[in-house]
Design a protein around this motif. Structure first.
Motif, short mmCIF file in Angstrom:
data_model
loop_
_atom_site.label_atom_id
_atom_site.label_comp_id
_atom_site.label_asym_id
_atom_site.label_seq_id
_atom_site.Cartn_x
_atom_site.Cartn_y
_atom_site.Cartn_z
N SER A 1 0.64 -0.93 -0.21
CA SER A 1 -0.37 -0.53 -0.18
C SER A 1 0.96 1.08 -0.09
N GLY A 2 0.11 2.33 -0.51
CA GLY A 2 0.87 3.79 -0.67
C GLY A 2 1.65 3.57 -1.59
N ALA A 3 1.66 3.26 -2.27
CA ALA A 3 2.23 3.92 -3.92
C ALA A 3 1.91 4.46 -4.44
N THR A 4 2.82 5.44 -4.65
CA THR A 4 3.10 6.46 -6.07
C THR A 4 4.40 6.01 -7.31
N PRO A 5 3.54 6.77 -8.37
CA PRO A 5 4.66 6.56 -9.41
C PRO A 5 5.65 7.06 -9.09
N GLY A 6 6.77 6.28 -9.55
CA GLY A 6 8.17 6.38 -8.98
C GLY A 6 9.67 5.43 -9.10
N SER B 1 10.48 -0.58 -8.95
CA SER B 1 11.31 -1.46 -9.00
C SER B 1 10.57 -2.62 -7.65
N ALA B 2 10.13 -2.31 -6.75
CA ALA B 2 8.71 -3.25 -6.02
C ALA B 2 8.23 -4.43 -7.42
N VAL B 3 7.69 -3.07 -7.80
CA VAL B 3 6.82 -3.92 -8.61
C VAL B 3 7.29 -5.21 -9.51
N GLU C 1 1.05 9.06 -15.86
CA GLU C 1 2.10 8.40 -15.04
C GLU C 1 1.29 7.21 -14.36
N LEU C 2 0.43 7.21 -13.73
CA LEU C 2 -0.72 6.53 -13.20
C LEU C 2 -0.68 5.54 -14.18
N ARG C 3 -1.11 5.55 -15.40
CA ARG C 3 -1.29 5.12 -15.96
C ARG C 3 0.03 3.83 -16.90
N ARG C 4 0.92 4.77 -16.41
CA ARG C 4 2.24 3.55 -16.65
C ARG C 4 2.51 2.97 -15.98
N LEU C 5 2.05 2.97 -15.18
CA LEU C 5 2.29 2.95 -13.56
C LEU C 5 1.35 1.63 -13.30
N VAL C 6 0.02 1.38 -13.86
CA VAL C 6 -0.70 0.59 -13.96
C VAL C 6 0.08 -0.36 -14.81
N HIS C 7 0.20 -0.01 -16.61
CA HIS C 7 0.88 -0.65 -17.27
C HIS C 7 1.11 -1.86 -16.36
#
Length: 897
Positions: free
Chosen positions: A802-807, A812-814, A839-845
């Motif tokens: 939890s507490g994930a923000t794009p970065g 690395s965790a993903v 940024e959210l779109r890239r993280l989700v992808h």
């Protein structure tokens, strides 16, 4: 305790508080103003805040509304500073300084003399406008109000009625404030035929002792006035001699007090006083205060009619004792006179005179019968003939003096003997005075009255110095309450020591039925005497209510009080009390309130001690057994505030299973997800605070981590969630629960084994559980999470970060951690800028590429849900889906459809 005794107890508690309030307010305002003006230190801030808090509560409880309001304002202004442990800012200091000045003005106004012919009221003038049911709570007549009724108040007419106005009091019921107001309704109209004959002097109401005080407004005078009011006198304050003289001529009082400032004008008072004494049916006494003690000053006061002369400086207690003596004669029991005279006609003559003066008399003509009658009659004074057959007055006096009960009883000889040597011989035998026959009636009355007045005065002073029952050893209740409040008003290092005990007889109703009402009172007297006999020097005990006692222990610590109370209860349990030849054993319960609890006044301490005693009697309370009798000893511990209170609440919840869980559904946004209809909920930890507020994990977890309690909370939450999963499985409805865990769970090497055992015991598949951990920021923490995630995957349990923000950290965790879900941080969801959306779109992808699902929490509206759907988020959680609830009732199929 019976309700009929409550009002008296409340009145005594109120008087004890008010008696020491001026000193406490003076100390508080001086400290507060010095800190507000010269600069604060945090320790003084804490002490001042605590004293303000206790005095504000007690003042409100005892009806001092104006004072309570200002103190509460100070408390409110300083509370934030105390909670945040910081020094008040300049504007706060300025406000607090102004408020302390207002408190000082209120205190001064209460102590200052005001020239109104009425009782000074304890409630402020600001409260006079308040009303109840349309009627004002108080009425204050203006100065010189009585001069406005010339048709009633005349030299030949004093027809008045006392009007009593009820003043609401929070604790003691309605206090009567007497204002003597002339009224034409009780007298014939001016000019009527009966106006002259109808004029009469109305006696004051029973037990209403009227005092006029010609005051100079000094601090000492104000203290006297306060004590007069608290003692129940009807007090009228005046500041002109002419006004006092007019009042005495119109309404003769029981006592006139003249301050030192007016001593030079005392001669003007003599004639008015003499006239009032002639007309009045009660004694009119005069007390003069003087800053000079020379003989000529005393003589001038005595010639003006003063009954008592007190040089200053003086102790207020001594002045009040003298006032009580001067006003007692009309209020106390009548004097009891035994007349020992063999001549019946002489005895009847003396008896007739004394009876007409309001005394109770008995006549004994046989001197040998005196010793048999004296115990039954218990005289205040014996009037003794010198020569009698069979036994002379001197011989009889010597025998009486051998009796302990009558060693100080005044004995006055009455004889026609003119030999002065015989007079001295009689006095040497134990007599107190010698009167020669024949004696004029007024001289006899005066001699007897003066002698008895002095005797009672001496006895009262002795009782005031030691108000202790010589038989039981118990003290007067008012005295003990006063000593408690005096200790509360003492310096800090003294006030923190010691405590009080509330002692109550167990099973009192049953005991009363066994011994009867009279026997029950005897039993309580014996118990009180036993307690008094087993207390240390300096400790005081008194009766309080029908079945209880108070013990004041001024020096023991809380632990010492608990230990000594246990020993005292044990000794009482082993004692056999004899009532009318029958032996009884009793048990006591004891509640203890230490002075260190800082509760502010005797009433609050007694309530706290009684609550502690009641708690000790509960079945679940641990009690120690001694000699076969269960002891109920409870010690009051003030509830902690702030973090300390919450921490204690957390500990209690762990001990008593006081936490509870609520659940919120996690709904799918993707219609292509093959598990879109799976029931899955977030488990949320909750705890009810002492104030009824519902506390969330954000309140609980940080403090629990600091106190080392987080592992216990983690295990409690997991155990409860596994129970819910098992129960749903029995109902044929599988559910997946997301359960938050602390980082310490990942560092706990025994946690995996414990989880495996729990799953096997309950026969639950691991995929029904997802452990949610905060995204680690440090590399070492990420390694610990990595090992933990790999281990729980082996037993089928899922992991969510939890507490994930794009970065880079999230990326690395993903890519490297064995996780199943990531939960976005609420702040990146709240940011609806195009940049954040990309940024959210890239993280989700990226998450989808590595087989992770993405959850968006705290979704409150449809627009947020639609935006997250466009960037590919898999699940949403929040009030938009459904508010948290204790049940798991959410139709996932209907939501997907």
């Amino acid at each position: 305790m019976h309700k009929q005794d409550d009002s008296q107890q409340n009145a005594e508690l109120r008087q004890a508080f008010l008696r020491h309030l001026p000193k406490r307010l003076d100390t508080l305002t001086r400290r507060g103003l010095r800190q507000a003006r010269d600069g604060w230190d945090i320790n003084s801030l804490s002490l001042i805040f605590r004293e303000v808090q206790t005095l504000a509560g007690a003042s409100g409880r005892y009806g001092l509304l104006d004072l309570a309001e200002k103190l509460f304002a100070i408390e409110s202004a300083l509370s934030d500073c105390l909670e945040q442990v910081r020094i008040p800012e300049p504007q706060v200091s300025s406000l607090v300084g102004d408020l302390f000045e207002q408190v000082r003005e209120i205190a001064s106004a209460r102590n200052a003399a005001t020239p109104v012919v009425d009782n000074r009221l304890l409630v402020s003038a600001a409260d006079l406008d308040r009303s109840e049911n349309g009627y004002p709570l108080q009425l204050m007549p203006p100065a010189d109000y009585w001069k406005r009724f010339p048709e009633v108040v005349t030299a030949s007419s004093s027809n008045v009625v006392p009007i009593r106005v009820a003043v609401a009091d929070a604790d003691a019921g309605a206090n009567s404030v007497a204002a003597t107001v002339p009224t034409a309704a009780t007298a014939p109209a001016a000019g009527s035929a009966d106006s002259s004959s109808a004029a009469t002097t109305v006696k004051p109401a029973a037990n209403a002792r009227k005092v006029y005080h010609l005051t100079d407004g000094s601090t000492f005078a104000c203290e006297i006035d306060q004590k007069l009011e608290l003692s129940g006198y009807e007090l009228s304050l005046l500041d002109h001699m002419e006004e006092l003289i007019e009042m005495i001529r119109t309404f003769p009082p029981h006592l006139v007090v003249v301050d030192a400032h007016f001593l030079d004008a005392l001669d003007q008072l003599g004639e008015a006083l003499k006239s009032a004494r002639t007309r009045s049916s009660h004694r009119v006494a005069l007390l003069a205060l003087s800053e000079q003690a020379e003989l000529d000053v005393r003589l001038r006061a005595m010639r003006a009619g003063a009954d008592a002369f007190i040089p200053l400086p003086a102790n207020t207690a001594d002045v009040m004792a003298r006032i009580a003596e001067l006003t007692e004669s009309d209020q106390s029991d009548p004097y009891r006179i035994m007349i020992v005279e063999d001549d019946r006609s002489q005895a009847m003559f003396a008896e007739s005179i004394l009876r007409k003066a309001g005394m109770i008399t008995t006549m004994v003509t046989d001197p040998l019968a005196v010793l048999g009658d004296i115990d039954q009659f218990n005289p205040d004074l014996i009037l003794m003939d010198l020569y009698m057959p069979g036994c002379s007055g001197m011989e009889l006096t010597a025998i009486i003096r051998e009796r302990e009960a009558f060693v100080s009883t005044p004995i006055v000889f009455l004889s026609g003997e003119s030999d002065t040597d015989k007079h001295f011989e009689a006095l040497n035998a134990g007599g107190d005075d010698f009167l020669s026959k024949p004696i004029r009636p007024k001289h006899l009355i005066s001699a007897v009255t003066n002698r008895l007045r002095r005797a009672r005065h001496i006895r009262r002073r002795a009782q005031n110095q030691n108000p202790r029952d010589p038989i039981t050893g118990m003290y007067e209740r008012a005295h003990v309450l006063d000593r408690i409040n005096a200790k509360l008003a003492a310096d800090e290092n003294i006030a923190q020591r010691g405590g009080l005990l509330f002692v109550e007889l167990d099973d009192a109703t049953n005991v009363r039925e066994q011994v009867g009402l009279i026997g029950f009172d005897k039993l309580l007297g014996q118990i009180g005497a036993f307690l008094a006999g087993h207390l240390d020097a300096g400790e005081l005990v008194t009766r309080f209510g029908d079945t209880s006692f108070i013990v004041l222990s001024p020096d023991r610590s809380a632990d010492e009080l608990a230990a000594s109370s246990g020993g005292l209860a044990d000794r009482v349990a082993r004692e056999q009390f004899d009532v009318d030849g029958q032996s009884y054993s009793v048990r006591l319960s004891i509640g203890i309130c230490p002075f260190a609890a800082n509760l502010g006044d005797a009433g609050s301490m007694l309530n706290a001690a009684e609550r502690a005693m009641s708690e000790s009697r509960k079945p679940e309370h641990d009690s120690t057994s001694t000699a076969g009798a269960a002891q109920s000893i409870g010690v009051f511990a003030p509830k902690a505030s702030g973090d300390a209170a919450l921490l204690e609440n957390i500990r209690n919840a762990l001990r008593s299973d006081g936490f509870h869980l609520v659940f919120q559904p996690i709904a799918s946004l993707s219609s292509d997800d093959e598990n879109e209809t799976d029931e899955q909920f977030q488990a949320l930890l909750r705890l009810h605070g002492d104030d009824g507020k519902l506390l969330t994990a954000s309140h609980i977890v940080p403090l629990a981590e600091q106190a080392g309690l987080i592992d216990d909370i983690d295990r409690w939450v997991l155990s409860r969630c596994l129970m819910v999963i098992s129960e749903r499985a029995r109902q044929g409805r599988s559910v997946r629960l997301f359960v938050s865990q602390s980082f310490s769970a990942a560092a706990d090497s025994s946690r995996i084994g414990w989880l495996r055992q729990q799953l096997e015991t309950r026969r639950i598949h691991g995929n029904r559980l997802v452990l949610e951990l905060r995204l680690p920021q440090q590399p070492a923490d990420r390694d610990a999470i990595s090992g933990f995630a790999a281990a729980v995957h082996q037993i089928g349990i899922g992991v969510c970060l939890s507490g994930a923000t794009p970065g880079e950290n999230v990326q690395s965790a993903v890519e490297h951690l064995q996780i199943d879900f990531i939960k976005l941080a609420p702040e990146c969801i709240a940011d609806r800028s195009p940049r954040m959306r990309d940024e959210l779109r890239r993280l989700v992808h990226s998450a989808h590429e590595h087989g992770r699902k993405v959850i968006a929490p705290r979704i409150e509206d449809a627009q947020s849900a639609a935006t997250l759907w466009t960037v590919g988020v898999d699940f949403i959680q929040g009030n938009f889906v459904q508010h948290e609830a204790q049940n798991l009732d959410y139709d996932f199929r209907a939501a997907a459809g």
